[in-house]
Write a protein that holds these residues in place. Structure first.
Motif, short mmCIF file in Angstrom:
data_model
loop_
_atom_site.label_atom_id
_atom_site.label_comp_id
_atom_site.label_asym_id
_atom_site.label_seq_id
_atom_site.Cartn_x
_atom_site.Cartn_y
_atom_site.Cartn_z
N LYS A 11 0.85 -1.21 0.00
CA LYS A 11 0.00 0.00 0.00
C LYS A 11 0.88 1.25 0.00
O LYS A 11 1.98 1.22 -0.53
CB LYS A 11 -0.97 -0.02 1.18
CG LYS A 11 -1.72 -1.34 1.32
CD LYS A 11 -2.90 -1.22 2.22
CE LYS A 11 -3.47 -2.61 2.49
NZ LYS A 11 -4.79 -2.56 3.08
N ALA A 172 -12.73 -7.36 6.38
CA ALA A 172 -11.58 -8.03 7.01
C ALA A 172 -10.26 -7.33 6.69
O ALA A 172 -9.23 -7.67 7.25
CB ALA A 172 -11.51 -9.48 6.55
N GLY A 213 -7.16 -10.32 3.86
CA GLY A 213 -7.93 -9.66 4.92
C GLY A 213 -7.42 -10.11 6.27
O GLY A 213 -7.80 -11.18 6.75
N SER A 214 -6.51 -9.31 6.85
CA SER A 214 -5.94 -9.59 8.17
C SER A 214 -5.34 -11.00 8.27
O SER A 214 -5.43 -11.65 9.31
CB SER A 214 -6.99 -9.36 9.27
OG SER A 214 -7.41 -8.01 9.25
N ILE A 234 -1.43 -10.11 1.20
CA ILE A 234 -1.13 -9.72 2.57
C ILE A 234 -0.82 -8.23 2.64
O ILE A 234 0.14 -7.76 1.99
CB ILE A 234 0.12 -10.50 3.09
CG1 ILE A 234 0.08 -12.00 2.69
CG2 ILE A 234 0.30 -10.30 4.58
CD1 ILE A 234 -1.09 -12.77 3.22
#
Ligand code: PEP
Length: 252
Positions: A11, A172, A213-214, A234
């Motif tokens: 990200k 999530a 999601g987590s 991830i």
């Protein structure tokens, strides 16, 4: 048979020196391992070329987190698929829920991005997933099916076979609330049946479907043990080499 894959999505995190350092750490950790899955890191545009220079892409794949829906031209601030490919990257995340939600990416935009990615030999990691209200309303299967149909079903079977899917329930992502392994399996099996309905069972069986999601070292093994879960996309846990490698090691 389909590939097992663990892919990191950094990200909008890390400065360039921090990102190069993290990439080197992951690369070094892989050098002393024989991972039982493909490993990929998807990094900010600014980091692509420098990271390509410090990793061994035979062991660690490199991808972008997005690309433009045009090949070139007067689109100030955009980064095209040919530009991404020219850095040495070979993957691109497309349709992440944050792009859909904050940048208004539509199915039409995504079809253009997927086409340009494929033309430039980038493997799309195409994200799909419902928001909490949709799951609570019981419409999560319909939502995910529509995202696949509208974003990808214009592709030929040959083109579709180059796509990696990532099921990421939006509720999530970054929340610490992971889907249970049974919830993930239920949706992944459904996604595979949707693909089989369009392209046939062989294409469906060969499509890698990642869960996102987590996902973390403590829950990855149970998720990956499910027959239709082929790995993970991830976010947070890809920002620490030890955590990311803990997820990679969950395949062993
Ligand atoms: C993601 O954003 O793709 C993701 C899965 O994030 P996190 O692992 O932090 O939930």
């Amino acid at each position: 048979m389909r590939k097992k894959i663990v892919a990191g999505n950094w990200k909008m995190n890390t400065t360039l020196p921090q990102g190069v350092e993290l990439a080197k750490e992951v690369n070094d950790a892989l050098a002393s391992r024989c991972p039982a899955c493909d490993v990929v890191i998807c990094v900010p545009f600014t980091h692509l070329a420098p990271v390509a220079g410090v990793i061994d892409q035979t062991k660690l794949g490199l991808g972008a987190e997005n690309c433009a829906d045009h090949a070139s031209g007067a689109y100030t601030g955009e980064v095209s698929a040919p530009m991404v490919a020219s850095t040495g990257a070979t993957y691109v995340i497309l349709g992440h829920s944050e792009r859909r939600q904050y940048y208004g990416e539509t199915a039409e935009t995504l079809r253009n991005k997927v086409a340009l990615a494929l033309e430039n030999n980038l493997t799309p990691i195409f994200c799909i997933g419902e928001v909490l209200a949709e799951r609570e309303a019981g419409s999560h299967f319909d939502v995910v099916k529509a995202q696949i149909e509208e974003g990808l079903f214009n592709l030929s079977a040959d083109q579709f076979s180059k796509i990696i899917l990532a099921y990421e329930p939006v509720w999530a992502i970054g929340t610490g609330k992971t889907a249970t392994d049974d919830q993930a399996q239920e949706m992944h099996a459904f996604i595979r049946s949707v693909i089989a309905g369009k392209y046939g069972q062989e294409v469906a069986d060969n499509t890698s479907i990642l869960y996102g999601g987590s996902c973390k070292p403590s829950n990855a093994k149970a998720l990956f043990a499910k027959p239709d879960v082929d790995g993970g996309l991830i976010g947070g846990a890809s920002l620490k080499a030890d955590d990311f490698m803990g997820i990679v090691d969950a395949w062993n």
